[in-house]
Write a protein that holds these residues in place. Structure first.
Motif, PDB file in Angstrom:
ATOM      1  N   TYR A 101       0.804   3.609   6.348  1.00  0.00           N
ATOM      2  CA  TYR A 101       1.718   2.476   6.266  1.00  0.00           C
ATOM      3  C   TYR A 101       1.602   1.768   4.922  1.00  0.00           C
ATOM      4  O   TYR A 101       2.521   1.081   4.505  1.00  0.00           O
ATOM      5  N   ALA A 102       0.449   1.915   4.262  1.00  0.00           N
ATOM      6  CA  ALA A 102       0.275   1.248   2.963  1.00  0.00           C
ATOM      7  C   ALA A 102      -0.913   1.849   2.215  1.00  0.00           C
ATOM      8  O   ALA A 102      -1.789   2.474   2.813  1.00  0.00           O
ATOM      9  N   PHE A 103      -0.894   1.657   0.875  1.00  0.00           N
ATOM     10  CA  PHE A 103      -2.024   1.974   0.013  1.00  0.00           C
ATOM     11  C   PHE A 103      -2.437   0.681  -0.684  1.00  0.00           C
ATOM     12  O   PHE A 103      -1.579  -0.086  -1.134  1.00  0.00           O
ATOM     13  N   ILE A 104      -3.736   0.440  -0.785  1.00  0.00           N
ATOM     14  CA  ILE A 104      -4.230  -0.691  -1.567  1.00  0.00           C
ATOM     15  C   ILE A 104      -5.186  -0.138  -2.613  1.00  0.00           C
ATOM     16  O   ILE A 104      -6.180   0.510  -2.279  1.00  0.00           O
ATOM     17  N   ALA A 105      -4.868  -0.390  -3.886  1.00  0.00           N
ATOM     18  CA  ALA A 105      -5.708   0.105  -4.978  1.00  0.00           C
ATOM     19  C   ALA A 105      -6.834  -0.883  -5.255  1.00  0.00           C
ATOM     20  O   ALA A 105      -6.620  -2.091  -5.330  1.00  0.00           O
ATOM     21  N   LYS A 106      -8.050  -0.351  -5.366  1.00  0.00           N
ATOM     22  CA  LYS A 106      -9.203  -1.187  -5.722  1.00  0.00           C
ATOM     23  C   LYS A 106      -9.212  -1.418  -7.232  1.00  0.00           C
ATOM     24  O   LYS A 106      -8.882  -0.499  -7.990  1.00  0.00           O
ATOM     25  N   PRO A 107      -9.645  -2.585  -7.678  1.00  0.00           N
ATOM     26  CA  PRO A 107      -9.962  -3.788  -6.894  1.00  0.00           C
ATOM     27  C   PRO A 107      -8.667  -4.487  -6.468  1.00  0.00           C
ATOM     28  O   PRO A 107      -7.641  -4.370  -7.144  1.00  0.00           O
ATOM     29  N   PHE A 108      -8.710  -5.215  -5.360  1.00  0.00           N
ATOM     30  CA  PHE A 108      -7.501  -5.886  -4.880  1.00  0.00           C
ATOM     31  C   PHE A 108      -7.819  -7.333  -4.502  1.00  0.00           C
ATOM     32  O   PHE A 108      -8.973  -7.717  -4.329  1.00  0.00           O
ATOM     33  N   LYS A 109      -6.768  -8.118  -4.384  1.00  0.00           N
ATOM     34  CA  LYS A 109      -6.913  -9.535  -4.028  1.00  0.00           C
ATOM     35  C   LYS A 109      -6.678  -9.714  -2.530  1.00  0.00           C
ATOM     36  O   LYS A 109      -6.094  -8.854  -1.874  1.00  0.00           O
ATOM     37  N   LYS A 110      -7.083 -10.863  -2.031  1.00  0.00           N
ATOM     38  CA  LYS A 110      -6.896 -11.178  -0.614  1.00  0.00           C
ATOM     39  C   LYS A 110      -5.412 -11.123  -0.253  1.00  0.00           C
ATOM     40  O   LYS A 110      -5.045 -10.650   0.822  1.00  0.00           O
TER      41      LYS A 110
END
Length: 247
Positions: A101-110
């Motif tokens: 459903y989604a990708f979050i690339a590190k580093p990421f914010k809240k």
């Protein structure tokens, strides 16, 4: 008050995992567990079903994140949000096969985390709505004294009550488990509980209804049916023990 969204964190860098857990708690979500390995994630899912799997792609161990997702999807339909520090095309193409459903690339914010979760839940709810049949076609279950009929494709299949082990909630669906087969129904566990004969079945957890006669062991926090450990709510254990004395 609506129940909190439950999230399982699968991340092998424990400092990052702890930070994610803190952010999720501050945002009002419930973290069911933090596990560092794919194998442990699969075991954890069996003991407590999350609403979302927050899954690092590059896990150490026998299974990486994508392999973990593929194994999970053989038995469960849990929305996946991938965490990744490696956004190369090879990883992306493999990950696409699991329909995240989604990708979050590190580093990421809240805020990145919050938006990904909100979008995921919105898409998951839309998927459920789109999969619903017209009202006249929605009848998924018919109850007899010794059996239930469940919808399978365009027909109704007879399932003997004596063969049912337990029933597990999966959002707006229920999964009926027998010793050799599963049946997925478009009905909530609450509605299923209303329809089933009380002399055979009992809801012992918000995610489980059990066939009382199939219990093999009653432990402190769970019961065992077949090879499945099923959690039991504290307030319901006394009632279950009383029911077992009358069988």
């Amino acid at each position: 008050m609506s129940e909190k969204i439950k999230i399982l964190i699968v991340e092998d860098e424990m400092v990052i995992a702890a930070n994610i857990s803190l952010q999720l708690t501050e945002l009002g979500y419930e973290v069911t567990a933090i596990v560092p390995r794919g194998e442990e994630a699969l075991t954890q899912i069996e003991s407590e079903l999350p609403d979302i799997l927050l899954l690092d792609i590059n896990l150490k161990g026998e299974l990486d994140g994508i392999e973990t997702a593929l194994k999970m999807q053989k038995t469960h339909d849990i929305p996946i949000i991938y965490l990744t520090a490696n956004s190369d095309d090879a990883h992306f193409q493999r990950a696409k096969e699991t329909h995240p459903y989604a990708f979050i690339a590190k580093p990421f914010k809240k805020l990145d985390l919050q938006r990904a979760i909100e979008l995921t839940m919105s898409q998951a709810e839309m998927k459920v709505k789109n999969n619903k049949k017209p009202r006249q076609e929605q009848e998924e279950i018919s109850i007899l004294e010794d059996a239930i009929f469940v919808r399978h494709s365009t027909s109704m299949v007879k399932v003997s009550i004596a063969d049912i082990l337990y029933i597990e909630a999966e959002r707006n669906y229920c999964r009926i488990f027998t010793s050799n087969k599963e049946h997925l129904l478009v009905i909530t566990l609450k509605e299923m509980d209303k329809k089933l004969p009380a002399k055979h079945f009992m809801r012992i957890h918000r995610s489980y209804i059990i066939n009382i006669s199939k219990i093999q062991e009653v432990a402190t926090t769970h019961i065992v049916i077949g090879r499945k450990a099923i959690p039991i709510g504290k307030s319901l254990k006394k009632e279950l023990l009383k029911r077992l004395q009358t069988i």
